[in-house]
Scaffold this motif. Structure first.
Motif, PDB file in Angstrom:
ATOM      1  N   LEU A   1      -1.796 -17.395 -22.831  1.00 20.40           N
ATOM      2  CA  LEU A   1      -1.844 -16.331 -23.825  1.00 20.40           C
ATOM      3  C   LEU A   1      -0.413 -16.140 -24.325  1.00 20.40           C
ATOM      4  N   LEU A   2      -0.190 -16.476 -25.583  1.00 14.16           N
ATOM      5  CA  LEU A   2       1.135 -16.359 -26.194  1.00 14.16           C
ATOM      6  C   LEU A   2       1.238 -15.034 -26.923  1.00 14.16           C
ATOM      7  N   TYR A   3       2.329 -14.331 -26.689  1.00 13.65           N
ATOM      8  CA  TYR A   3       2.563 -13.038 -27.329  1.00 13.65           C
ATOM      9  C   TYR A   3       4.004 -12.988 -27.820  1.00 13.65           C
ATOM     10  N   ASP A   4       4.315 -11.981 -28.611  1.00 12.88           N
ATOM     11  CA  ASP A   4       5.660 -11.823 -29.161  1.00 12.88           C
ATOM     12  C   ASP A   4       6.543 -11.129 -28.128  1.00 12.88           C
ATOM     13  N   GLY A   5       7.412 -11.887 -27.488  1.00 12.54           N
ATOM     14  CA  GLY A   5       8.294 -11.352 -26.464  1.00 12.54           C
ATOM     15  C   GLY A   5       9.378 -10.437 -26.997  1.00 12.54           C
ATOM     16  N   ASP A   6       9.574 -10.406 -28.317  1.00 15.83           N
ATOM     17  CA  ASP A   6      10.549  -9.497 -28.921  1.00 15.83           C
ATOM     18  C   ASP A   6       9.948  -8.136 -29.235  1.00 15.83           C
ATOM     19  N   CYS A   7       8.647  -8.005 -29.055  1.00 18.18           N
ATOM     20  CA  CYS A   7       7.937  -6.764 -29.376  1.00 18.18           C
ATOM     21  C   CYS A   7       7.629  -6.009 -28.089  1.00 18.18           C
TER      22      CYS A   7
ATOM     23  N   GLU B   1       0.323 -13.222 -34.596  1.00 16.11           N
ATOM     24  CA  GLU B   1      -0.854 -12.845 -33.826  1.00 16.11           C
ATOM     25  C   GLU B   1      -0.754 -13.400 -32.416  1.00 16.11           C
ATOM     26  N   VAL B   2      -1.409 -12.732 -31.481  1.00 14.58           N
ATOM     27  CA  VAL B   2      -1.496 -13.253 -30.125  1.00 14.58           C
ATOM     28  C   VAL B   2      -2.336 -14.522 -30.190  1.00 14.58           C
ATOM     29  N   LEU B   3      -1.968 -15.501 -29.363  1.00 14.16           N
ATOM     30  CA  LEU B   3      -2.682 -16.779 -29.377  1.00 14.16           C
ATOM     31  C   LEU B   3      -3.185 -17.131 -27.984  1.00 14.16           C
ATOM     32  N   TRP B   4      -4.383 -17.672 -27.941  1.00 11.06           N
ATOM     33  CA  TRP B   4      -4.973 -18.217 -26.714  1.00 11.06           C
ATOM     34  C   TRP B   4      -4.957 -19.728 -26.882  1.00 11.06           C
ATOM     35  N   ALA B   5      -4.162 -20.407 -26.098  1.00 11.43           N
ATOM     36  CA  ALA B   5      -4.024 -21.862 -26.215  1.00 11.43           C
ATOM     37  C   ALA B   5      -4.615 -22.521 -24.979  1.00 11.43           C
ATOM     38  N   GLU B   6      -5.522 -23.470 -25.238  1.00 15.01           N
ATOM     39  CA  GLU B   6      -6.092 -24.293 -24.186  1.00 15.01           C
ATOM     40  C   GLU B   6      -6.210 -25.695 -24.750  1.00 15.01           C
ATOM     41  N   PRO B   7      -6.392 -26.696 -23.908  1.00 10.83           N
ATOM     42  CA  PRO B   7      -6.420 -28.070 -24.424  1.00 10.83           C
ATOM     43  C   PRO B   7      -7.378 -28.231 -25.610  1.00 10.83           C
TER      44      PRO B   7
ATOM     45  N   ALA C   1      -5.380 -17.383 -17.113  1.00  6.93           N
ATOM     46  CA  ALA C   1      -4.372 -17.722 -18.119  1.00  6.93           C
ATOM     47  C   ALA C   1      -2.981 -17.294 -17.676  1.00  6.93           C
ATOM     48  N   ARG C   2      -2.029 -18.028 -18.163  1.00  6.18           N
ATOM     49  CA  ARG C   2      -0.622 -17.693 -17.970  1.00  6.18           C
ATOM     50  C   ARG C   2      -0.170 -16.919 -19.200  1.00  6.18           C
TER      51      ARG C   2
ATOM     52  N   ILE D   1      -8.231 -12.560 -27.869  1.00 12.33           N
ATOM     53  CA  ILE D   1      -8.571 -11.523 -26.899  1.00 12.33           C
ATOM     54  C   ILE D   1      -9.979 -11.775 -26.348  1.00 12.33           C
ATOM     55  N   ALA D   2     -10.910 -12.178 -27.207  1.00 12.01           N
ATOM     56  CA  ALA D   2     -12.261 -12.501 -26.752  1.00 12.01           C
ATOM     57  C   ALA D   2     -12.214 -13.619 -25.708  1.00 12.01           C
ATOM     58  N   SER D   3     -11.422 -14.651 -25.963  1.00  6.23           N
ATOM     59  CA  SER D   3     -11.300 -15.766 -25.010  1.00  6.23           C
ATOM     60  C   SER D   3     -10.736 -15.293 -23.683  1.00  6.23           C
ATOM     61  N   LEU D   4      -9.755 -14.422 -23.739  1.00  2.00           N
ATOM     62  CA  LEU D   4      -9.168 -13.857 -22.528  1.00  2.00           C
ATOM     63  C   LEU D   4     -10.226 -13.121 -21.716  1.00  2.00           C
ATOM     64  N   LEU D   5     -11.011 -12.287 -22.374  1.00  7.42           N
ATOM     65  CA  LEU D   5     -12.027 -11.496 -21.675  1.00  7.42           C
ATOM     66  C   LEU D   5     -13.123 -12.391 -21.093  1.00  7.42           C
ATOM     67  N   ILE D   6     -13.529 -13.413 -21.838  1.00  6.69           N
ATOM     68  CA  ILE D   6     -14.528 -14.357 -21.329  1.00  6.69           C
ATOM     69  C   ILE D   6     -13.991 -15.070 -20.098  1.00  6.69           C
ATOM     70  N   ASP D   7     -12.737 -15.490 -20.160  1.00  4.10           N
ATOM     71  CA  ASP D   7     -12.105 -16.173 -19.035  1.00  4.10           C
ATOM     72  C   ASP D   7     -12.031 -15.267 -17.806  1.00  4.10           C
ATOM     73  N   ALA D   8     -11.828 -13.975 -18.018  1.00  2.00           N
ATOM     74  CA  ALA D   8     -11.704 -13.037 -16.899  1.00  2.00           C
ATOM     75  C   ALA D   8     -13.010 -12.899 -16.122  1.00  2.00           C
TER      76      ALA D   8
END
Length: 131
Positions: A5-11, A52-58, A29-30, A68-75
């Protein structure tokens, strides 16, 4: 490869949100600020990741509410049905609208800073007009 899960580290708001996820949502996810990720290897760009936040997988990168939906499904557990619901119209469209409102107002939200409202090239230390 674990999803990322990629996010804006400056925010500040984005960073606080990522820390909340790490503490409360049991994902495999990392979490990673996009600024320290190998974006090309993940199949995305800094331009997209800054917006935007990004969910990256192969083989796939999802952004915004769908990330966010992918994150919740993964959880899994009780999070999974919520993630699946976010993928279905009209909830998908509503989630995208809410996500957009959050992104354009993140500098006003708890943890947000005025820098969150600037384009990445203009943030302090970026070497742009404001840096």
């Amino acid at each position: 490869m674990r999803p990322i899960l990629l996010y804006d580290g400056d925010c500040g708001f984005c960073t606080a949100s990522a820390r909340f996820i790490e503490r409360h949502i049991p994902t495999k996810a990392r979490m990673s600020p996009y600024q320290s990720a190998d974006l090309a290897a993940l199949g995305t760009t800094a331009e997209r990741a800054s917006g935007e936040v990004l969910w990256a997988e192969p083989g796939r990168v999802r952004g915004g509410a769908q990330a966010i939906a992918s994150l919740l499904i993964d959880a899994g557990g009780l999070w999974r049905p919520l993630g699946l619901l976010i993928r279905v119209p009209p909830v998908r469209w509503i989630a995208a609208g809410v996500y957009h409102l959050v992104t354009v107002n993140r500098f006003r939200l708890p943890g947000g800073t005025p820098a969150c409202g600037l384009p990445p090239s203009e943030r302090p230390g970026a070497g742009g007009p404001a840096g």
